[in-house]
Design an enzyme around this catalytic site. Structure first.
Site, PDB file in Angstrom:
ATOM      1  N   ALA A  65     -55.721 106.488  59.772  1.00 39.99           N
ATOM      2  CA  ALA A  65     -54.274 106.335  59.590  1.00 39.99           C
ATOM      3  C   ALA A  65     -53.662 106.090  60.961  1.00 39.99           C
ATOM      4  O   ALA A  65     -54.200 106.551  61.974  1.00 39.99           O
ATOM      5  CB  ALA A  65     -53.696 107.596  58.969  1.00 39.99           C
ATOM      6  N   GLY A 108     -58.964 107.887  57.751  1.00 39.79           N
ATOM      7  CA  GLY A 108     -58.604 107.068  56.591  1.00 39.79           C
ATOM      8  C   GLY A 108     -59.450 105.806  56.501  1.00 39.79           C
ATOM      9  O   GLY A 108     -59.640 105.253  55.407  1.00 39.79           O
ATOM     10  N   GLU A 111     -62.506 106.868  54.761  1.00 39.04           N
ATOM     11  CA  GLU A 111     -62.127 107.116  53.365  1.00 39.04           C
ATOM     12  C   GLU A 111     -61.933 105.799  52.616  1.00 39.04           C
ATOM     13  O   GLU A 111     -62.310 105.671  51.453  1.00 39.04           O
ATOM     14  CB  GLU A 111     -60.848 107.962  53.325  1.00 39.04           C
ATOM     15  CG  GLU A 111     -61.099 109.394  53.798  1.00 39.04           C
ATOM     16  CD  GLU A 111     -59.823 110.194  53.994  1.00 39.04           C
ATOM     17  OE1 GLU A 111     -58.874 109.665  54.611  1.00 39.04           O
ATOM     18  OE2 GLU A 111     -59.770 111.344  53.529  1.00 39.04           O
ATOM     19  N   GLU A 131     -60.122 113.976  61.634  1.00 40.27           N
ATOM     20  CA  GLU A 131     -58.796 114.572  61.435  1.00 40.27           C
ATOM     21  C   GLU A 131     -58.688 115.971  62.036  1.00 40.27           C
ATOM     22  O   GLU A 131     -57.629 116.387  62.491  1.00 40.27           O
ATOM     23  CB  GLU A 131     -58.451 114.636  59.930  1.00 40.27           C
ATOM     24  CG  GLU A 131     -58.189 113.297  59.270  1.00 40.27           C
ATOM     25  CD  GLU A 131     -59.438 112.629  58.710  1.00 40.27           C
ATOM     26  OE1 GLU A 131     -60.561 113.011  59.124  1.00 40.27           O
ATOM     27  OE2 GLU A 131     -59.296 111.729  57.879  1.00 40.27           O
TER      28      GLU A 131
END
Ligand code: DAK
Length: 257
Positions: A65, A108, A111, A131
């Site tokens: 992200a 992300g 993911e 993270e």
């Protein structure tokens, strides 16, 4: 015209989506995720699209992200987050999705790769969930999909230390199916996509659904779904065509019926 990704139609029935924010290692902004979701919706609605390949750059598939954006906003609830709707669209995409991963696939980005049905990785690929280094934890499936892909010990190690694994480790663990030289990653993924695109579309769709069931249901329910799907396919024209083509020693021509 999307600004953060490029879409190419590759014959036959294959789309290639390339994430394009090189200045930030393809970090996933709200805009990028929105554009990706919109492109997947187009691919989903297009009957001629049979498979999609998703890739990034040589240096990064996606480095997670966008941290700059995260710093500017402080969204408390995940459901209030505008990115959540895009993630849901990506999760619901029901056509075959193949990720061609070179370089970093972090947070992300990892993911996102795990939303793909098949991951092909370049030798230099790095998969990680860092993270924890930011005082947070994965929020787009990084605990659930990762554990199912690599097992408990490696998932715990990756999520709790934030340290990435390389392409060979990822392959040994079952996260990726093949490792290639980085210059051939996209080519290999497209080759696989073309192969899938030539199969009977209904069979592909139901086979994908049945395989995904194995991730989130008990064996008896999964087997029930498999039997049901198998029975549905037994009544299709494409099943007759596939068998006839085999017996007549020719290539099948599937119509999706
Ligand atoms: N966000 C924004 N910019 C990034 C970025 C990121 N994630 N990663 C890299 N960049 C930018 C760098 O800031 C730098 O920009 P400039 O300084 O040149 O302007 C440029 O990309 C090149 O990066 P580096 O100079 O750092 O390159 P290096 O080769 O030295 O290092 C690296 C590469 C990938 C190791 C490093 O950049 C890095 O550690 N990046 C951060 C990786 C990370 O922590 N990712 C996880 C982010 S948290 C949600 C679902 C999911 C998530 C959130 C919400 N919902 C459902 C709501 C996910 C969260 C995350 O992914």
């Amino acid at each position: 015209m999307p600004l953060t990704l490029a879409v190419e139609l590759i014959e036959p029935g294959v789309r290639l989506i390339t994430l394009q924010r090189p200045q930030a290692l393809n970090a996933l902004t709200t805009e990028l995720l929105g554009e990706l979701a919109a492109e997947l919706n187009i691919a989903q609605a297009d009957p001629d699209t049979r498979a999609v390949v998703l890739t990034g750059s040589r240096k990064a598939f996606a480095a997670g992200a966008d941290i700059k954006e995260m710093a500017e906003r402080n969204l408390v609830g995940i459901l209030d987050d505008p990115r959540q709707a895009s993630w849901q669209t990506i999760t619901r995409f029901s056509k075959p999705l193949i990720a061609a991963v070179n370089g970093f696939a972090l947070g992300g980005g990892c993911e996102l790769a795990m939303h793909a049905d098949i991951i092909i990785a370049g030798e230099d690929a790095r998969f990680g969930q860092p993270e924890i280094n930011l005082g947070i934890m994965p929020g787009a499936g990084g605990t659930q999909r990762l554990l199912r892909a690599v097992g408990k010990s490696m998932a715990m190690q990756m999520v709790l230390t934030g340290e990435p694994i390389d392409a060979r480790q990822a392959q040994r663990a079952g996260l990726v199916s093949e490792v290639t030289q980085p210059e051939f990653t996209v080519e290999r993924a497209l080759h696989i996509a073309r192969s899938i695109a030539a199969k009977a579309p209904l069979a592909v769709r139901l086979a994908k659904e049945a395989l995904l069931k194995a991730m989130d249901t008990d064996l008896a329910s999964g087997l029930r779904f498999e039997r049901h799907a198998f029975t549905v396919l037994a009544g299709t024209r494409d099943r007759d065509e596939g068998i006839a083509a085999f017996q007549e020693k020719r290539s099948p021509t599937y119509t999706g019926q």
